[in-house]
Write an enzyme that holds these catalytic residues in place. Sequence first.
Site, PDB file in Angstrom:
ATOM      1  N   VAL A   1       0.813  -1.220   0.000  1.00 10.83           N
ATOM      2  CA  VAL A   1       0.000   0.000   0.000  1.00 10.83           C
ATOM      3  C   VAL A   1       0.846   1.270   0.000  1.00 10.83           C
ATOM      4  CG1 VAL A   1      -1.931  -1.100   1.215  1.00 10.83           C
ATOM      5  CG2 VAL A   1      -0.252   0.209   2.526  1.00 10.83           C
ATOM      6  N   LYS A   2       2.158   1.151   0.151  1.00  9.91           N
ATOM      7  CA  LYS A   2       2.980   2.354   0.316  1.00  9.91           C
ATOM      8  C   LYS A   2       3.340   2.982  -1.043  1.00  9.91           C
ATOM      9  CE  LYS A   2       2.767   1.873   4.798  1.00  9.91           C
ATOM     10  NZ  LYS A   2       3.574   1.133   5.747  1.00  9.91           N
ATOM     11  N   ILE A   3       4.170   4.032  -0.990  1.00  9.81           N
ATOM     12  CA  ILE A   3       4.454   4.869  -2.164  1.00  9.81           C
ATOM     13  C   ILE A   3       5.065   4.086  -3.331  1.00  9.81           C
ATOM     14  CG2 ILE A   3       5.873   6.804  -2.957  1.00  9.81           C
ATOM     15  CD1 ILE A   3       3.657   7.760  -1.177  1.00  9.81           C
TER      16      ILE A   3
END
Length: 385
Positions: free
Chosen positions: A188-190
């Site tokens: 879910v991160k960048i």
Amino acid sequence: MAFIPYSRQQIEQADIDAVVEVLQSDFLTQGPAIERFEKDFAERHQVAHAVALSNATAALHIACLALGVGQGSRVWTSPNSFVASANCALYCGAEIDFVDIDPDSRNMSVERLREKLEGAKAEGTLPDVVIPVDFSGMPCDLEDIRALADEYGFRILQDASHATGAEYQGKPVGGQYADASVFSFHAVKIVTSAEGGMVTTQDAELAKKIALLRSHGVTRDADLLEHAPEGGWYYEQVDLGYNYRITDVQAALGASQLERIDTMQAERAARADRYDEILADLPLKLPKRFNDRSSAWHLYVVELTDEAKCDRATLFAAMREAGIGVNVHYIPIHTQPHYERLGFARGDFPAAEAYYDRAITIPLFPAMTDEEQDRVAQVIREHVA
Ligand SMILES: *Cc1c(COP(=O)(O)O)cnc(C)c1O
């Protein structure tokens, strides 16, 4: 209508090709893709050293150890974070405490930190390490925290899990003010490596220590050996480490994603700007902007104001019902049962609690369309206005 998630990874053919290339190579782990990912990441973040690990939780754990955290140490972090920001201290046998947030930045408040340090100095309970968190991708007040670190003698471990590519005072986070910074590459991160983490630091000794602890505390490095090598097979365990290694498969995915970070970042920022416009007339407190820093826009969080026609729980349920993957970041860590058992209670950090009571994270990801954003705004409008 299709479900709109709060976050969605962006996997392109180049990512797939990079992963397949590793699968067909000699090294699935402990190979050259990891070094390449580390080198690219360090370059992108303008920092001397980057050490890749299996995830950011592992990175926080051994960064704490490398900074000397152990039995009897004191570690402070922000209550408005994922539990991993605090758990790392407990893994090391340290005492954990929290510093309340600034309601505008939603990050650790420098005022509260200063007050708490003054109190702790009088009582002889100053912290050894402070872990500020770049909540939602917005860099924390690192220059001020550094000034306090120098005055009160603590180390700074920045939890930049949300902030890959974010800028502070015109430079990427990860190379300035903190003793070490931790990044997460969870899906879910960048940018993602499926699971993965990175520690960055300007300190060569610290980087070496983290690399050692990542792999059992075992080394062949002549500088670290305590006895004369007995032959070509020789290695030593010189510290108690872990297996916190990232694989080459994951590192290849991470490095490939990192090549597109500027585009993905620009797309996130454009979505955030557009939310600011289409939500401006609603009874919501929108994310605050700051002149000296730019968010990586991991999350776009709105808070319902007193004028909103429904509460957060009602809005949350209605949006999920409408197929919109809202979320809440974060339930204050000190109110979790595990932390209640350590003596914390609701009421301890009122700004984090007041924020939590009204916060809702709405979908934001690079490939989001105008239509999807309008649908999100429409459902919010139907309930709060
Ligand atoms: C995601 C996250 C972590 C943990 O990251 P993992 O890579 O999943 O272990 C730590 N801190 C914060 C603030 C996070 O959001």
